[in-house]
Design a protein around this motif. Structure first.
Motif, short mmCIF file in Angstrom:
data_model
loop_
_atom_site.label_atom_id
_atom_site.label_comp_id
_atom_site.label_asym_id
_atom_site.label_seq_id
_atom_site.Cartn_x
_atom_site.Cartn_y
_atom_site.Cartn_z
N ILE A 19 0.87 -1.17 0.00
CA ILE A 19 0.00 0.00 0.00
C ILE A 19 0.91 1.23 0.00
CG2 ILE A 19 -1.88 1.24 1.14
CD1 ILE A 19 -2.67 -1.41 2.51
N ALA A 20 0.89 1.95 -1.09
CA ALA A 20 1.76 3.13 -1.24
C ALA A 20 1.27 4.24 -0.32
CB ALA A 20 1.74 3.60 -2.68
N ASP A 21 2.21 5.09 0.12
CA ASP A 21 1.85 6.21 0.99
C ASP A 21 0.74 7.06 0.38
OD1 ASP A 21 3.70 5.40 2.85
OD2 ASP A 21 5.21 6.90 2.30
N GLY A 22 0.74 7.22 -0.95
CA GLY A 22 -0.28 8.02 -1.62
C GLY A 22 -1.67 7.41 -1.54
N ASP A 23 -1.75 6.12 -1.22
CA ASP A 23 -3.05 5.44 -1.09
C ASP A 23 -3.50 5.33 0.36
OD1 ASP A 23 -3.34 5.03 -3.84
OD2 ASP A 23 -2.20 3.16 -3.78
N ILE A 24 -2.82 6.05 1.24
CA ILE A 24 -3.18 6.02 2.66
C ILE A 24 -3.66 7.41 3.07
CG2 ILE A 24 -2.34 5.68 5.01
CD1 ILE A 24 -0.27 3.71 3.81
N THR A 25 -4.85 7.46 3.65
CA THR A 25 -5.38 8.73 4.14
C THR A 25 -5.49 8.67 5.66
OG1 THR A 25 -7.65 7.96 3.90
CG2 THR A 25 -6.71 9.15 2.04
N PRO A 26 -5.44 9.82 6.33
CA PRO A 26 -5.59 9.81 7.78
C PRO A 26 -7.01 9.36 8.15
CG PRO A 26 -5.03 12.02 6.98
CD PRO A 26 -5.21 11.15 5.79
N PRO A 27 -7.18 8.76 9.34
CA PRO A 27 -8.52 8.35 9.73
C PRO A 27 -9.39 9.58 10.00
CG PRO A 27 -6.98 8.01 11.54
CD PRO A 27 -6.17 8.46 10.35
N PRO A 28 -10.71 9.45 9.80
CA PRO A 28 -11.58 10.60 10.08
C PRO A 28 -11.57 10.92 11.58
CG PRO A 28 -12.88 8.63 9.62
CD PRO A 28 -11.45 8.28 9.37
N GLU A 29 -11.82 12.17 11.90
CA GLU A 29 -11.91 12.57 13.31
C GLU A 29 -13.26 12.10 13.84
OE1 GLU A 29 -9.59 14.13 15.24
OE2 GLU A 29 -8.22 13.92 13.55
N LEU A 30 -13.23 11.17 14.79
CA LEU A 30 -14.47 10.71 15.41
C LEU A 30 -14.49 11.16 16.85
CD1 LEU A 30 -14.64 7.09 13.95
CD2 LEU A 30 -15.88 9.10 13.20
N GLN A 31 -15.44 10.62 17.60
CA GLN A 31 -15.51 11.02 19.02
C GLN A 31 -14.18 10.73 19.69
OE1 GLN A 31 -17.05 8.18 17.98
NE2 GLN A 31 -16.82 6.61 19.54
N LYS A 32 -13.99 11.35 20.82
CA LYS A 32 -12.72 11.26 21.55
C LYS A 32 -12.28 9.81 21.72
CE LYS A 32 -10.95 12.25 26.03
NZ LYS A 32 -11.46 12.20 27.34
N GLY A 33 -11.08 9.49 21.25
CA GLY A 33 -10.52 8.16 21.43
C GLY A 33 -11.03 7.12 20.46
N GLY A 34 -11.94 7.49 19.56
CA GLY A 34 -12.56 6.52 18.67
C GLY A 34 -11.61 5.90 17.66
N ASN A 35 -10.51 6.57 17.37
CA ASN A 35 -9.58 6.08 16.35
C ASN A 35 -8.18 5.87 16.88
OD1 ASN A 35 -11.16 5.85 14.13
ND2 ASN A 35 -10.90 7.96 13.49
N ARG A 36 -8.02 5.69 18.15
CA ARG A 36 -6.66 5.70 18.68
C ARG A 36 -5.80 4.56 18.16
NH1 ARG A 36 -8.60 4.40 24.41
NH2 ARG A 36 -8.23 2.20 24.58
N TYR A 37 -6.39 3.46 17.71
CA TYR A 37 -5.60 2.33 17.21
C TYR A 37 -5.34 2.44 15.70
CZ TYR A 37 -7.57 0.49 21.53
OH TYR A 37 -7.96 0.32 22.84
N ILE A 38 -6.05 3.33 15.03
CA ILE A 38 -5.98 3.41 13.56
C ILE A 38 -5.02 4.52 13.16
CG2 ILE A 38 -7.30 3.71 11.43
CD1 ILE A 38 -8.16 1.25 13.12
#
Length: 163
Positions: free
Chosen positions: A114-133
């Motif tokens: 998976i190239a860096d260009g095919d990786i996007t940051p995770p969406p901002e969800l509720q507090k702590g919702g994406n801490r593993y992603i």
């Protein structure tokens, strides 16, 4: 300026060959990826010895060729419903903060580039919702949730399971 030694060159080449490579696995219908550089090996599910007073997502320990390794059920860590282990259930042995930990997953899929260009940051969800992603990898029409291995367990949890 001195020339890099052969060991350094070899290490840098190994790092380059692992860059952008992710071991993918599934939990239910969701697909996840872990940077291959964190993965030590993949083994089938085996007898797990329970250890009292650990968090419920830490299923216990296994003896892997004489080395005691704590195992974590990734489903439970992600607050998904438990599921009986079967012949597709695998343990992905990874290095987290210099400790070997087994990650129990429903099934291992494949290693993908998976190239860096095919990786996007995770969406901002509720507090702590994406801490593993760490990011979302786009592979064709599919998405893979790319895990931040270093955040699967914090230092206190690692202390707790390695005591």
């Amino acid at each position: 300026m001195s020339q890099p030694t052969e060991d350094v060159k070899q290490f840098e080449e190994e790092e380059d060959t692992q860059k952008g490579k992710y071991l993918t696995f599934s939990l239910d219908t969701e697909y996840y990826g872990i940077e291959i550089k964190h993965v030590t090996e993949i083994i089938g599910i085996q007898a797990i010895t329970e250890v009292p007073e650990l968090p419920d997502y830490i299923k216990g320990i296994i003896n892997l060729r004489g080395k005691i390794i704590p195992v974590m059920d990734v489903r439970l860590r992600f607050k998904k419903s438990p599921r009986a282990y079967n012949d597709r259930t695998c343990i992905i042995v990874v290095e987290l903060l210099e400790v070997s930990v087994g990650l129990i997953v429903d099934r291992v899929s494949e290693v993908l580039d998976i190239a860096d260009g095919d990786i996007t940051p995770p969406p901002e969800l509720q507090k702590g919702g994406n801490r593993y992603i760490k990011g979302i990898g786009k592979v064709g029409n599919e998405v893979k949730l790319l895990l931040d291995c270093d955040k699967l367990l914090n230092e206190d949890e690692i202390d707790q399971i390695t005591r």
